[in-house]
Motif scaffolding. Structure first.
Motif, PDB file in Angstrom:
ATOM      1  N   VAL A 122       5.491   3.820   1.821  1.00 30.37           N
ATOM      2  CA  VAL A 122       5.388   2.520   1.158  1.00 30.37           C
ATOM      3  C   VAL A 122       5.306   1.466   2.259  1.00 30.37           C
ATOM      4  O   VAL A 122       6.242   1.295   3.036  1.00 30.37           O
ATOM      5  CB  VAL A 122       6.602   2.245   0.245  1.00 30.37           C
ATOM      6  CG1 VAL A 122       6.455   0.890  -0.444  1.00 30.37           C
ATOM      7  CG2 VAL A 122       6.759   3.361  -0.788  1.00 30.37           C
ATOM      8  N   VAL A 123       4.165   0.795   2.317  1.00 28.67           N
ATOM      9  CA  VAL A 123       3.904  -0.196   3.353  1.00 28.67           C
ATOM     10  C   VAL A 123       3.806  -1.569   2.681  1.00 28.67           C
ATOM     11  O   VAL A 123       2.964  -1.780   1.811  1.00 28.67           O
ATOM     12  CB  VAL A 123       2.598   0.133   4.121  1.00 28.67           C
ATOM     13  CG1 VAL A 123       2.306  -0.908   5.177  1.00 28.67           C
ATOM     14  CG2 VAL A 123       2.673   1.535   4.717  1.00 28.67           C
ATOM     15  N   VAL A 124       4.703  -2.483   3.083  1.00 27.80           N
ATOM     16  CA  VAL A 124       4.736  -3.826   2.512  1.00 27.80           C
ATOM     17  C   VAL A 124       4.358  -4.819   3.608  1.00 27.80           C
ATOM     18  O   VAL A 124       4.980  -4.843   4.668  1.00 27.80           O
ATOM     19  CB  VAL A 124       6.133  -4.160   1.946  1.00 27.80           C
ATOM     20  CG1 VAL A 124       6.173  -5.582   1.399  1.00 27.80           C
ATOM     21  CG2 VAL A 124       6.534  -3.148   0.871  1.00 27.80           C
ATOM     22  N   GLN A 133       0.865  -1.183   0.000  1.00 24.68           N
ATOM     23  CA  GLN A 133       0.000   0.000   0.000  1.00 24.68           C
ATOM     24  C   GLN A 133       0.892   1.220   0.000  1.00 24.68           C
ATOM     25  O   GLN A 133       1.943   1.227   0.642  1.00 24.68           O
ATOM     26  CB  GLN A 133      -0.857   0.059   1.260  1.00 24.68           C
ATOM     27  CG  GLN A 133      -2.004  -0.890   1.321  1.00 24.68           C
ATOM     28  CD  GLN A 133      -2.797  -0.614   2.592  1.00 24.68           C
ATOM     29  OE1 GLN A 133      -2.262  -0.737   3.690  1.00 24.68           O
ATOM     30  NE2 GLN A 133      -4.040  -0.222   2.426  1.00 24.68           N
ATOM     31  N   VAL A 134       0.470   2.239  -0.712  1.00 31.15           N
ATOM     32  CA  VAL A 134       1.154   3.522  -0.685  1.00 31.15           C
ATOM     33  C   VAL A 134       0.165   4.528  -0.129  1.00 31.15           C
ATOM     34  O   VAL A 134      -0.934   4.683  -0.659  1.00 31.15           O
ATOM     35  CB  VAL A 134       1.657   3.921  -2.089  1.00 31.15           C
ATOM     36  CG1 VAL A 134       2.201   5.322  -2.087  1.00 31.15           C
ATOM     37  CG2 VAL A 134       2.713   2.947  -2.576  1.00 31.15           C
ATOM     38  N   LEU A 135       0.570   5.190   0.948  1.00 33.82           N
ATOM     39  CA  LEU A 135      -0.324   6.096   1.659  1.00 33.82           C
ATOM     40  C   LEU A 135       0.340   7.459   1.862  1.00 33.82           C
ATOM     41  O   LEU A 135       1.557   7.521   2.051  1.00 33.82           O
ATOM     42  CB  LEU A 135      -0.649   5.512   3.040  1.00 33.82           C
ATOM     43  CG  LEU A 135      -1.148   4.069   3.072  1.00 33.82           C
ATOM     44  CD1 LEU A 135      -1.060   3.502   4.479  1.00 33.82           C
ATOM     45  CD2 LEU A 135      -2.556   4.021   2.547  1.00 33.82           C
ATOM     46  N   PRO A 136      -0.449   8.522   1.860  1.00 37.11           N
ATOM     47  CA  PRO A 136       0.132   9.831   2.163  1.00 37.11           C
ATOM     48  C   PRO A 136       0.733   9.830   3.568  1.00 37.11           C
ATOM     49  O   PRO A 136       0.135   9.307   4.512  1.00 37.11           O
ATOM     50  CB  PRO A 136      -1.063  10.788   2.089  1.00 37.11           C
ATOM     51  CG  PRO A 136      -2.092  10.062   1.300  1.00 37.11           C
ATOM     52  CD  PRO A 136      -1.876   8.610   1.560  1.00 37.11           C
ATOM     53  N   HIS A 137       1.928  10.376   3.699  1.00 36.74           N
ATOM     54  CA  HIS A 137       2.567  10.477   5.006  1.00 36.74           C
ATOM     55  C   HIS A 137       1.909  11.622   5.766  1.00 36.74           C
ATOM     56  O   HIS A 137       1.785  12.725   5.238  1.00 36.74           O
ATOM     57  CB  HIS A 137       4.063  10.733   4.837  1.00 36.74           C
ATOM     58  CG  HIS A 137       4.859  10.470   6.068  1.00 36.74           C
ATOM     59  ND1 HIS A 137       4.740  11.221   7.212  1.00 36.74           N
ATOM     60  CD2 HIS A 137       5.778   9.519   6.330  1.00 36.74           C
ATOM     61  CE1 HIS A 137       5.561  10.755   8.119  1.00 36.74           C
ATOM     62  NE2 HIS A 137       6.207   9.710   7.614  1.00 36.74           N
TER      63      HIS A 137
END
Length: 160
Positions: free
Chosen positions: A56-58, A44-48
């Motif tokens: 970038v969350v794996v 998932q790629v989420l706004p910081h």
């Protein structure tokens, strides 16, 4: 200098857009997410929430962030400047600028994807990879494009 000023202007007008932190960085982050998912990593790629970047969350673990400097625009500007400085025929120059920019963009996506995969498995290598190996890879690639350009297409006066 003109390209850098235009890019800075782009970043200024990008503030507050629906694509966080700016369209190109957002696009690179989303494309990285797609590549990682294609390679079998649940990503998932989420706004910081605290800075202008994308997380970038794996597999539920925060691995890396994609910032404005990761979108390859500054590298492409450097590439364009060199090709223009040693320009050849207009048609050839435009073709090389477009194809080279696409290649740099693709190489950068692959670079970020590989960086994320390696950091996921070997987090202790992050500093070396981020600070040495992956910048060397992207700038080395651009250098090879420049060498190819100068040797094949640039209009340089050669002494007999």
């Amino acid at each position: 200098m003109v390209f850098s000023v235009l890019y800075h202007f782009y970043l200024e007008v990008s503030e507050g857009s629906k694509y966080y932190p700016d369209y190109l960085t957002h696009l690179v982050a989303k494309q990285t997410e797609s590549l990682l998912n294609t390679f079998g990593y649940s990503t998932q790629v989420l706004p910081h929430p605290d800075e202008a970047s994308m997380k970038v969350v794996v597999n539920g673990k925060y691995i890396a962030r994609v910032i404005e400097g990761c979108n390859a625009v500054s590298v492409i500007i450097l590439f364009l400047s060199f090709v223009i400085a040693f320009s050849g025929k207009l048609k050839t120059s435009l073709f090389f600028i477009i194809s080279g920019s696409i290649l740099i963009y693709a190489a950068n996506l692959l670079r970020i994807t590989l960086f994320t995969i390696v950091i996921y498995h070997y987090p202790e290598k992050q500093s070396f990879l981020h600070d040495v190996l992956f910048p060397l890879a992207i700038y080395g690639f651009v250098f090879l494009l420049w060498i190819f350009w100068v040797n094949r297409f640039a209009n340089l006066k050669k002494e007999a």
